[in-house]
Design an enzyme around this catalytic site. Structure first.
Site, PDB file in Angstrom:
ATOM      1  N   GLY A  11       0.798  -1.217   0.000  1.00  0.00           N
ATOM      2  CA  GLY A  11       0.000   0.000   0.000  1.00  0.00           C
ATOM      3  C   GLY A  11       0.836   1.275   0.000  1.00  0.00           C
ATOM      4  O   GLY A  11       2.060   1.238  -0.185  1.00  0.00           O
ATOM      5  N   GLN A  12       0.141   2.390   0.229  1.00  0.00           N
ATOM      6  CA  GLN A  12       0.809   3.701   0.139  1.00  0.00           C
ATOM      7  C   GLN A  12       1.964   3.804   1.139  1.00  0.00           C
ATOM      8  O   GLN A  12       3.061   4.234   0.779  1.00  0.00           O
ATOM      9  CB  GLN A  12      -0.201   4.831   0.405  1.00  0.00           C
ATOM     10  CG  GLN A  12       0.366   6.207   0.092  1.00  0.00           C
ATOM     11  CD  GLN A  12      -0.444   7.358   0.668  1.00  0.00           C
ATOM     12  OE1 GLN A  12      -1.368   7.163   1.448  1.00  0.00           O
ATOM     13  NE2 GLN A  12      -0.093   8.563   0.264  1.00  0.00           N
ATOM     14  N   ASP A  34       1.361  -9.166   1.595  1.00  0.00           N
ATOM     15  CA  ASP A  34       0.144  -8.504   1.109  1.00  0.00           C
ATOM     16  C   ASP A  34      -0.727  -9.548   0.419  1.00  0.00           C
ATOM     17  O   ASP A  34      -0.343 -10.714   0.303  1.00  0.00           O
ATOM     18  CB  ASP A  34       0.484  -7.333   0.166  1.00  0.00           C
ATOM     19  CG  ASP A  34      -0.591  -6.228   0.218  1.00  0.00           C
ATOM     20  OD1 ASP A  34      -1.779  -6.539   0.001  1.00  0.00           O
ATOM     21  OD2 ASP A  34      -0.240  -5.068   0.470  1.00  0.00           O
ATOM     22  N   TYR A 142     -14.282   3.945  10.304  1.00  0.00           N
ATOM     23  CA  TYR A 142     -12.811   3.943  10.328  1.00  0.00           C
ATOM     24  C   TYR A 142     -12.300   4.522  11.651  1.00  0.00           C
ATOM     25  O   TYR A 142     -11.447   3.930  12.325  1.00  0.00           O
ATOM     26  CB  TYR A 142     -12.313   4.769   9.139  1.00  0.00           C
ATOM     27  CG  TYR A 142     -10.824   4.936   9.031  1.00  0.00           C
ATOM     28  CD1 TYR A 142      -9.997   3.852   8.741  1.00  0.00           C
ATOM     29  CD2 TYR A 142     -10.228   6.189   9.174  1.00  0.00           C
ATOM     30  CE1 TYR A 142      -8.623   4.016   8.611  1.00  0.00           C
ATOM     31  CE2 TYR A 142      -8.863   6.367   9.038  1.00  0.00           C
ATOM     32  CZ  TYR A 142      -8.060   5.270   8.755  1.00  0.00           C
ATOM     33  OH  TYR A 142      -6.702   5.445   8.626  1.00  0.00           O
TER      34      TYR A 142
HETATM   35  P1  NAD Z   1      -3.386   1.356   1.645  1.00  0.00           P
HETATM   36  O1  NAD Z   1      -4.836   1.150   1.416  1.00  0.00           O
HETATM   37  O2  NAD Z   1      -2.604   2.126   0.668  1.00  0.00           O
HETATM   38  O3  NAD Z   1      -2.666  -0.049   1.818  1.00  0.00           O
HETATM   39  C1  NAD Z   1      -3.213  -1.087   2.576  1.00  0.00           C
HETATM   40  C2  NAD Z   1      -2.603  -2.394   2.081  1.00  0.00           C
HETATM   41  O4  NAD Z   1      -3.176  -3.447   2.852  1.00  0.00           O
HETATM   42  C3  NAD Z   1      -2.908  -2.679   0.607  1.00  0.00           C
HETATM   43  O5  NAD Z   1      -1.725  -2.983  -0.088  1.00  0.00           O
HETATM   44  C4  NAD Z   1      -3.855  -3.872   0.675  1.00  0.00           C
HETATM   45  O6  NAD Z   1      -3.694  -4.775  -0.420  1.00  0.00           O
HETATM   46  C5  NAD Z   1      -3.443  -4.519   1.987  1.00  0.00           C
HETATM   47  N1  NAD Z   1      -4.501  -5.352   2.535  1.00  0.00           N
HETATM   48  C6  NAD Z   1      -5.846  -5.096   2.536  1.00  0.00           C
HETATM   49  N2  NAD Z   1      -6.490  -6.127   3.095  1.00  0.00           N
HETATM   50  C7  NAD Z   1      -5.561  -7.023   3.464  1.00  0.00           C
HETATM   51  C8  NAD Z   1      -5.630  -8.291   4.072  1.00  0.00           C
HETATM   52  N3  NAD Z   1      -6.803  -8.878   4.397  1.00  0.00           N
HETATM   53  N4  NAD Z   1      -4.473  -8.956   4.316  1.00  0.00           N
HETATM   54  C9  NAD Z   1      -3.281  -8.408   3.949  1.00  0.00           C
HETATM   55  N5  NAD Z   1      -3.152  -7.223   3.357  1.00  0.00           N
HETATM   56  C10 NAD Z   1      -4.297  -6.551   3.112  1.00  0.00           C
HETATM   57  O7  NAD Z   1      -3.244   1.974   3.105  1.00  0.00           O
HETATM   58  P2  NAD Z   1      -2.075   2.909   3.658  1.00  0.00           P
HETATM   59  O8  NAD Z   1      -2.413   4.290   3.318  1.00  0.00           O
HETATM   60  O9  NAD Z   1      -0.768   2.352   3.325  1.00  0.00           O
HETATM   61  O10 NAD Z   1      -2.354   2.775   5.234  1.00  0.00           O
HETATM   62  C11 NAD Z   1      -1.739   1.794   6.019  1.00  0.00           C
HETATM   63  C12 NAD Z   1      -2.215   1.967   7.453  1.00  0.00           C
HETATM   64  O11 NAD Z   1      -1.936   3.301   7.897  1.00  0.00           O
HETATM   65  C13 NAD Z   1      -3.715   1.762   7.653  1.00  0.00           C
HETATM   66  O12 NAD Z   1      -3.928   1.170   8.909  1.00  0.00           O
HETATM   67  C14 NAD Z   1      -4.257   3.170   7.664  1.00  0.00           C
HETATM   68  O13 NAD Z   1      -5.428   3.258   8.411  1.00  0.00           O
HETATM   69  C15 NAD Z   1      -3.131   3.910   8.349  1.00  0.00           C
HETATM   70  N6  NAD Z   1      -3.153   5.345   8.037  1.00  0.00           N
HETATM   71  C16 NAD Z   1      -2.896   5.786   6.769  1.00  0.00           C
HETATM   72  C17 NAD Z   1      -2.945   7.151   6.485  1.00  0.00           C
HETATM   73  C18 NAD Z   1      -2.679   7.689   5.116  1.00  0.00           C
HETATM   74  O14 NAD Z   1      -2.861   8.888   4.881  1.00  0.00           O
HETATM   75  N7  NAD Z   1      -2.219   6.860   4.178  1.00  0.00           N
HETATM   76  C19 NAD Z   1      -3.261   8.051   7.513  1.00  0.00           C
HETATM   77  C20 NAD Z   1      -3.560   7.555   8.780  1.00  0.00           C
HETATM   78  C21 NAD Z   1      -3.471   6.196   9.038  1.00  0.00           C
HETATM   79  N1  SER Z   2      -5.525   9.516   5.282  1.00  0.00           N
HETATM   80  C1  SER Z   2      -6.446   8.751   6.053  1.00  0.00           C
HETATM   81  C2  SER Z   2      -7.808   8.796   5.478  1.00  0.00           C
HETATM   82  O1  SER Z   2      -8.134   9.799   4.892  1.00  0.00           O
HETATM   83  C3  SER Z   2      -6.474   9.269   7.475  1.00  0.00           C
HETATM   84  O2  SER Z   2      -6.403   8.201   8.320  1.00  0.00           O
HETATM   85  O3  SER Z   2      -8.542   7.867   5.640  1.00  0.00           O
END
Ligand code: NAD
Ligand code: SER
Length: 319
Positions: A11-12, A34, A142
């Site tokens: 993911g991101q 993943d 969420y």
């Molecule tokens: P994302 O959606 O880009 O990536 C999530 C990854 O998890 C994906 O590659 C997906 O394929 C994988 N995934 C989904 N279901 C799965 C499963 N059952 N088993 C294994 N892998 C699985 O999310 P992200 O932005 O990288 O965020 C990662 C974490 O950080 C999350 O918990 C998110 O809530 C948290 N977060 C992200 C942000 C943000 O701005 N990106 C901000 C706050 C918190």
């Molecule tokens: N970037 C995230 C969202 O918008 C914050 O957790 O869901």
């Protein structure tokens, strides 16, 4: 060197975290996990495992059989996607966490990282410089899952001695991989339009300020938190991180300084209601005091690095 597993590595955040951890700990000590059968190209320099975090027994076997000692659990549904499927979001966001916390409780893991979010705050939270300890009444599934996760992390730390560490990430902005369905995604999408010379239609109103952070700062924060001594960590729920706060209008104006013909218009959708419940800005004094956190990227620097590095082919590649 303890072996590390990152679940949700494609993911991101995961894409950049895997690369940063491999630099620090060696390629073979950092396993990317993943859902997809195939290892994403960017992660092919080290081990990859196809893994569904909802398959508790498979995750347990992999961790135990392969001597994994640290897990970064990133698999989750983000705010906007979660609202479309609340029951599944709750299941995914909570069950994986229990699987990993239980492995740590049983002594298989020495450390766990699990990210929370500014989504733990809600409409009754003070919106400016939101304190570490304040009202948390989230109104999204969420946010509810993140708040519940924070409480469980603290519970496992206090009652079972689990070394779990967490950050309430602001909206994260990066160019290596695309965001996965959040309310802050506009602040990434905007750069793809600016680069291709298209007008950008923003799904938030022009004056909706939210806390954001450039990914390099977020990755550094994550690693600094995980590498600091356990006794430095006074908060076992999740640490506030401030980053930089801006609205769509402010970031668009900053982009226009580099690309004077860039145009933005506004068509708020369901994500506006989510954003309206989140803070404008965050107070991260606790992170600064406890483990020495300090951010580096200003808005101006963030915009410059994004405009220089956004790869417009990613949009097609990841779709
Ligand atoms: P994302 O959606 O880009 O990536 C999530 C990854 O998890 C994906 O590659 C997906 O394929 C994988 N995934 C989904 N279901 C799965 C499963 N059952 N088993 C294994 N892998 C699985 O999310 P992200 O932005 O990288 O965020 C990662 C974490 O950080 C999350 O918990 C998110 O809530 C948290 N977060 C992200 C942000 C943000 O701005 N990106 C901000 C706050 C918190
Ligand atoms: N970037 C995230 C969202 O918008 C914050 O957790 O869901």
């Amino acid at each position: 060197m303890e072996k590390v597993l990152i679940i949700g590595a494609g993911g991101q955040i995961g894409t950049e975290l895997v690369l940063a951890l491999r630099k620090l700990k060696g390629n073979n000590n950092v396993v990317a996990g993943d859902l997809s059968d195939k290892c994403p190209d960017k992660l092919s320099g080290g081990p990859y495992v196809k893994m569904d975090v909802l398959d508790r027994e498979a995750v347990r076997s992999y961790v135990i059989d392969n001597g994994i000692k640290q897990v970064y659990l990133l698999a989750a549904l983000l705010s906007a996607t979660a609202e479309k499927n609340p029951a599944f979001a709750w299941k995914l966001n909570m069950e994986g966490l229990f699987t990993i916390l239980d492995l740590a409780k049983e002594g298989y893991l020495s450390k766990v990282f699990w990210p929370s979010s500014i989504a733990v705050f809600g409409p009754t939270t003070p919106v400016d410089k939101t304190p570490q300890l304040t009202i948390t009444e989230p109104t999204t599934v969420y946010g509810i899952s993140k708040l519940a996760g924070e409480r469980w992390c603290e519970y496992y730390a206090k009652n079972y001695g689990v070394d779990v560490r967490s950050i309430r990430y602001p909206g994260l902005i990066s160019h290596t991989s695309l965001p996965g369905g959040g309310t802050t995604d506009y602040a990434v999408d905007i750069f793809y339009k600016a680069k291709t010379g298209e007008d950008f239609t923003c799904f938030l109103k022009k004056d909706t300020a939210l806390p954001m952070m450039y990914m390099e700062d977020a990755i550094r924060a994550t690693i600094e938190l995980m590498e600091t001594k356990s006794e430095n960590i006074k908060i076992r729920s999740s640490y506030n991180l401030a980053g930089i706060s801006f609205s769509p209008e402010v970031i668009a104006n900053e982009i226009m300084k580099l690309k004077s013909d860039f145009k933005i218009n506004y068509a708020p959708d369901f994500r506006q209601a989510i954003a309206d419940t989140w803070p404008n800005s965050i107070d991260d004094t606790a992170a600064k005091l406890d483990w020495g956190w300090s951010e580096r990227f200003s808005l101006e620097e963030l915009v410059k690095v994004m405009m220089d590095n956004v790869d417009i082919t990613l949009v097609n590649l990841n779709n």
